[in-house]
Structure formats: structure tokens, C-alpha cells
Enzyme design. Structure first.
Site, PDB file in Angstrom:
ATOM      1  N   TYR A  90     -13.622  -3.551  11.427  1.00 13.43           N
ATOM      2  CA  TYR A  90     -12.255  -3.009  11.228  1.00 13.43           C
ATOM      3  C   TYR A  90     -11.426  -3.259  12.486  1.00 13.43           C
ATOM      4  CZ  TYR A  90      -8.616   0.621  10.604  1.00 13.43           C
ATOM      5  OH  TYR A  90      -7.417   1.304  10.507  1.00 13.43           O
ATOM      6  N   ALA A  91     -12.012  -2.987  13.652  1.00 11.44           N
ATOM      7  CA  ALA A  91     -11.301  -3.191  14.924  1.00 11.44           C
ATOM      8  C   ALA A  91     -10.872  -4.649  15.066  1.00 11.44           C
ATOM      9  CB  ALA A  91     -12.183  -2.784  16.095  1.00 11.44           C
ATOM     10  N   ASP A 124      -3.518  -6.961  -5.553  1.00 10.91           N
ATOM     11  CA  ASP A 124      -4.585  -6.900  -4.540  1.00 10.91           C
ATOM     12  C   ASP A 124      -4.198  -7.912  -3.470  1.00 10.91           C
ATOM     13  OD1 ASP A 124      -6.812  -7.193  -2.944  1.00 10.91           O
ATOM     14  OD2 ASP A 124      -8.229  -7.102  -4.620  1.00 10.91           O
ATOM     15  N   ARG A 155      -0.263   5.869  -1.460  1.00  9.13           N
ATOM     16  CA  ARG A 155      -0.718   7.121  -0.827  1.00  9.13           C
ATOM     17  C   ARG A 155      -0.683   6.957   0.685  1.00  9.13           C
ATOM     18  NH1 ARG A 155      -5.689   4.808  -2.697  1.00  9.13           N
ATOM     19  NH2 ARG A 155      -6.932   4.183  -0.875  1.00  9.13           N
ATOM     20  N   ASN A 185       1.277  -2.624   5.544  1.00 14.70           N
ATOM     21  CA  ASN A 185       0.601  -1.333   5.731  1.00 14.70           C
ATOM     22  C   ASN A 185      -0.754  -1.259   5.034  1.00 14.70           C
ATOM     23  OD1 ASN A 185       0.538   1.829   5.913  1.00 14.70           O
ATOM     24  ND2 ASN A 185       0.393   1.354   3.736  1.00 14.70           N
ATOM     25  N   GLY A 223       0.804  -1.228   0.000  1.00 11.81           N
ATOM     26  CA  GLY A 223       0.000   0.000   0.000  1.00 11.81           C
ATOM     27  C   GLY A 223       0.827   1.264   0.000  1.00 11.81           C
ATOM     28  N   SER A 273      -3.850  -0.480  14.675  1.00  9.38           N
ATOM     29  CA  SER A 273      -4.564   0.777  14.930  1.00  9.38           C
ATOM     30  C   SER A 273      -5.008   0.802  16.380  1.00  9.38           C
ATOM     31  CB  SER A 273      -5.800   0.850  14.030  1.00  9.38           C
ATOM     32  OG  SER A 273      -6.660   1.900  14.452  1.00  9.38           O
TER      33      SER A 273
HETATM   34  N1  LIG Z   1      -5.714   6.886   8.552  1.00 10.83           N
HETATM   35  C1  LIG Z   1      -5.851   6.573   9.809  1.00 10.83           C
HETATM   36  O1  LIG Z   1      -6.462   7.317  10.610  1.00 10.83           O
HETATM   37  C2  LIG Z   1      -5.249   5.299  10.335  1.00 10.83           C
HETATM   38  C3  LIG Z   1      -5.190   5.126  11.716  1.00 10.83           C
HETATM   39  C4  LIG Z   1      -4.643   3.942  12.226  1.00 10.83           C
HETATM   40  C5  LIG Z   1      -4.179   2.983  11.359  1.00 10.83           C
HETATM   41  N2  LIG Z   1      -4.265   3.176  10.023  1.00 10.83           N
HETATM   42  C6  LIG Z   1      -3.765   2.089   9.170  1.00 10.83           C
HETATM   43  O2  LIG Z   1      -2.647   2.568   8.432  1.00 10.83           O
HETATM   44  C7  LIG Z   1      -2.581   1.883   7.183  1.00 10.83           C
HETATM   45  C8  LIG Z   1      -2.485   2.913   6.067  1.00 10.83           C
HETATM   46  O3  LIG Z   1      -3.648   3.734   6.131  1.00 10.83           O
HETATM   47  P1  LIG Z   1      -3.807   5.092   5.316  1.00 10.83           P
HETATM   48  O4  LIG Z   1      -4.548   6.034   6.162  1.00 10.83           O
HETATM   49  O5  LIG Z   1      -2.509   5.473   4.717  1.00 10.83           O
HETATM   50  O6  LIG Z   1      -4.810   4.572   4.167  1.00 10.83           O
HETATM   51  P2  LIG Z   1      -5.021   5.071   2.671  1.00 10.83           P
HETATM   52  O7  LIG Z   1      -4.608   6.496   2.524  1.00 10.83           O
HETATM   53  O8  LIG Z   1      -6.407   4.679   2.306  1.00 10.83           O
HETATM   54  O9  LIG Z   1      -3.972   4.152   1.842  1.00 10.83           O
HETATM   55  C9  LIG Z   1      -4.111   2.761   1.813  1.00 10.83           C
HETATM   56  C10 LIG Z   1      -3.082   2.149   0.889  1.00 10.83           C
HETATM   57  O10 LIG Z   1      -3.305   0.734   0.833  1.00 10.83           O
HETATM   58  C11 LIG Z   1      -3.554   0.335  -0.528  1.00 10.83           C
HETATM   59  N3  LIG Z   1      -4.487  -0.787  -0.529  1.00 10.83           N
HETATM   60  C12 LIG Z   1      -5.734  -0.828  -0.020  1.00 10.83           C
HETATM   61  N4  LIG Z   1      -6.292  -2.020  -0.249  1.00 10.83           N
HETATM   62  C13 LIG Z   1      -5.372  -2.760  -0.912  1.00 10.83           C
HETATM   63  C14 LIG Z   1      -5.355  -4.074  -1.441  1.00 10.83           C
HETATM   64  N5  LIG Z   1      -6.418  -4.900  -1.338  1.00 10.83           N
HETATM   65  N6  LIG Z   1      -4.242  -4.516  -2.066  1.00 10.83           N
HETATM   66  C15 LIG Z   1      -3.152  -3.709  -2.184  1.00 10.83           C
HETATM   67  N7  LIG Z   1      -3.106  -2.444  -1.723  1.00 10.83           N
HETATM   68  C16 LIG Z   1      -4.215  -1.974  -1.097  1.00 10.83           C
HETATM   69  C17 LIG Z   1      -4.099   1.604  -1.193  1.00 10.83           C
HETATM   70  O11 LIG Z   1      -3.958   1.602  -2.613  1.00 10.83           O
HETATM   71  P3  LIG Z   1      -5.157   1.088  -3.596  1.00 10.83           P
HETATM   72  O12 LIG Z   1      -6.440   1.635  -3.048  1.00 10.83           O
HETATM   73  O13 LIG Z   1      -4.787   1.628  -4.941  1.00 10.83           O
HETATM   74  O14 LIG Z   1      -5.096  -0.387  -3.560  1.00 10.83           O
HETATM   75  C18 LIG Z   1      -3.204   2.647  -0.552  1.00 10.83           C
HETATM   76  O15 LIG Z   1      -1.936   2.635  -1.159  1.00 10.83           O
HETATM   77  C19 LIG Z   1      -3.829   1.009   7.093  1.00 10.83           C
HETATM   78  O16 LIG Z   1      -3.518  -0.315   7.467  1.00 10.83           O
HETATM   79  C20 LIG Z   1      -4.752   1.633   8.122  1.00 10.83           C
HETATM   80  O17 LIG Z   1      -5.685   0.715   8.639  1.00 10.83           O
HETATM   81  C21 LIG Z   1      -4.762   4.312   9.483  1.00 10.83           C
END
Ligand SMILES: NC(=O)c1ccc[n+]([C@@H]2O[C@H](COP(=O)([O-])OP(=O)(O)OC[C@H]3O[C@@H](n4cnc5c(N)ncnc54)[C@H](OP(=O)(O)O)[C@@H]3O)[C@@H](O)[C@H]2O)c1
Length: 242
Positions: A150-151, A57, A12, A84, A9, A137
Site C-alpha cells: 500500500y505504501a 472499476d 463513502r 480518491n 470513489g 497517504s
Molecule cells: N482511511 C484512512 O485512514 C486513509 C488515510 C490516508 C489516505 N487514505 C486514502 O483516502 C482515499 C479514500 O479512503 P477512504 O478511507 O475514504 O476509503 P473507503 O471508505 O474504503 O472508500 C473508498 C472509496 O473508493 C471506492 N473504490 C475502491 N476501489 C475502487 C475501484 N477499483 N474502482 C472504483 N472505486 C473504487 C469505494 O467504492 P467501492 O468499494 O464500491 O468500489 C469507495 O467509494 C483512499 O485513496 C485511501 O488510500 C485513507
């Protein structure tokens, strides 16, 4: 030769920030996502020798296996894996469509396990140990209304961390979770203004986190100084869970 880190991932959000920081620190990075996004292509052009991206994926076993195969073919056995990639689906559980529950589990939990399994086969053959970091998380520790499934996936990742740390410790591979609080990324875009205000009010450090708040911990856990830290969950949340 640069050490290679696999980051799922990386197109972004947090994954992109980690990828960028690792490249700046001299690592080679293999990353994947379902779409390249807007910010990764310029990075690929800037680091043609040390950055590899493959469309994948991670929720589909053959696709995550093909990504790891591609990464190993390009850079050899990896030093580290950062699980990630993740998705969030919001909605009270009683009405959340089962297909969305399946998507969450398949991507956030099964996907991470599949990638770790495929990567470990190469990491175990590499002398000198290694690192696995699972991005969980604070939602997996404390919960949040509308994020039950999700949790569950994130609590599952922390369980994976603890069990796998025991399994591969003798091979000097450490396994840790990094559990961010609410980050200002695309994923948190569904938070309402009221929810954001409440989070800020309850956070001792008075704001949502950013990807850049999390990156230094990742760099530390990947580094030589963290070689005796394993099976832990490092929470980075501005104090909201303290
Ligand atoms: N944002 C928050 O508040 C937060 C808080 C705690 C933890 N997190 C965790 O941190 C991590 C990153 O989150 P983020 O906020 O950076 O999310 P994000 O901006 O939505 O980015 C998610 C990344 O994962 C990729 N992805 C999603 N589904 C995928 C799949 N099936 N196969 C391959 N790639 C996939 C997306 O690209 P594509 O969509 O193009 O596949 C993107 O590159 C996640 O695990 C999230 O649960 C986030």
C-alpha cells in the site's frame, strides 16, 4: 455553468465527504465506484442536475475510460480530477498473496494513472487551466508495518504528482497530492484497539482524523487562490509525522 470535478470513489468515506462538500459549494460532480453504496443514492436524488455517478472499476482500463466518457458526455470537459478511490490490503509482505499486491497496484496506482490520462485529454482541450489532486497517504512517506505494498502505491502517487505537475504546468493545470494521516473511515476499520490508541498517543492533536478534516484543503486546492501551487504534497495528519 458550474465547474465540474471528477471524484473517484465517491460512494463513502473521504470521497463521499468531498462530493457532498463540492455540491454544497456549487460544483458539478461526476463520481464512480464499484457499488453505489447506501449514502450516494439520496445525494443523487437531492442534486439530479449536478451529480453524476457511474459504476466503474478504476483498476480496469476500459471501465475507467467509460466512466470519463460518461462524465464528459454529461457535463463536458472537467475543471478538476480528484483521484480518491483506493483500497488497503494489510499483511506482512512475505506472506501477502501476490493477487492482493496486484489488486493494490492496479487500483491505487494504475487506476489513478488511467483516470488521469483519460481525464487530461479533455482537460487539456479546455481553456483556463485545471486541477488534479491525488489522495496519497502518510503511509507512503513514513511506512507502517503490514502496509508495504500500500505504501509503495501511495509513494508512487506522490511521484506521479511531481512529474505530471511539470508536464502540464504550462497549460495552467496544477497537480498536487493530499496525504491524510489515519482517518476514521471504513478503510481504517481493520486497525486494532491497541493500534488506534498508539496512533492517538503519537498524534500531537490527540485523535484520528476525519474526512471533514481533509475536505477544506481540497476546496482550497481547487479554488482560484491555489493557482500557483503545484507539485506539492499537503500532509493533513494532526501532526503525527512532524
Ligand atoms: N482511511 C484512512 O485512514 C486513509 C488515510 C490516508 C489516505 N487514505 C486514502 O483516502 C482515499 C479514500 O479512503 P477512504 O478511507 O475514504 O476509503 P473507503 O471508505 O474504503 O472508500 C473508498 C472509496 O473508493 C471506492 N473504490 C475502491 N476501489 C475502487 C475501484 N477499483 N474502482 C472504483 N472505486 C473504487 C469505494 O467504492 P467501492 O468499494 O464500491 O468500489 C469507495 O467509494 C483512499 O485513496 C485511501 O488510500 C485513507
Amino acid at each position: 455553468m458550474s465547474r465540474t470535478v471528477i471524484v473517484t470513489g465517491g460512494s463513502r468515506g473521504l470521497g463521499l465527504a468531498i462530493t457532498r462538500a463540492l455540491l454544497e459549494a456549487g460544483y458539478a460532480v461526476a463520481t464512480c465506484s464499484r457499488h453505489p453504496g447506501d449514502d450516494l443514492p439520496p445525494l443523487l436524488a437531492a442534486y439530479p442536475d449536478r451529480l453524476f455517478w457511474q459504476q466503474a472499476d478504476i483498476g480496469v482500463a476500459a471501465s475507467s475510460q467509460a466512466f470519463i466518457d460518461g462524465a464528459v458526455q454529461r457535463f463536458g470537459a472537467p475543471w478538476a480530477l480528484i483521484n480518491n478511490a483506493g483500497i488497503a490490503r494489510e499483511g506482512i509482505l512475505a506472506t501477502l498473496p501476490l493477487v492482493e499486491v496486484d489488486d493494490l497496484i492496479q487500483t491505487n496506482l494504475t487506476g489513478a494513472i488511467q483516470v488521469a490520462r483519460a481525464a487530461l485529454r479533455h482537460m487539456l482541450s479546455r481553456p483556463g487551466g485545471g486541477r488534479i489532486i491525488n489522495i496519497s497517504s502518510i503511509i507512503g512517506q513514513r511506512g507502517y508495518t503490514g502496509l508495504a505494498a500500500y505504501a509503495a502505491t501511495k509513494a508512487g502517487l506522490d511521484g506521479l504528482t511531481r512529474a505530471l505537475a511539470r508536464e502540464v504546468g504550462r497549460r495552467r493545470i496544477t497537480v498536487n497530492s493530499v496525504a491524510p494521516g489515519y482517518l476514521d473511515t471504513e478503510m481504517s476499520g481493520t486497525l486494532s484497539g491497541g493500534q488506534r490508541e498508539q496512533i492517538v498517543r503519537r498524534t500531537p492533536l490527540g485523535r484520528l482524523g476525519t474526512a471533514d478534516d481533509v475536505v477544506p484543503a481540497i476546496l482550497f486546492l481547487l479554488g482560484d487562490g491555489a493557482h500557483f501551487i503545484t507539485g506539492q504534497t499537503l500532509t493533513i495528519d494532526g501532526g503525527i509525522t512532524c
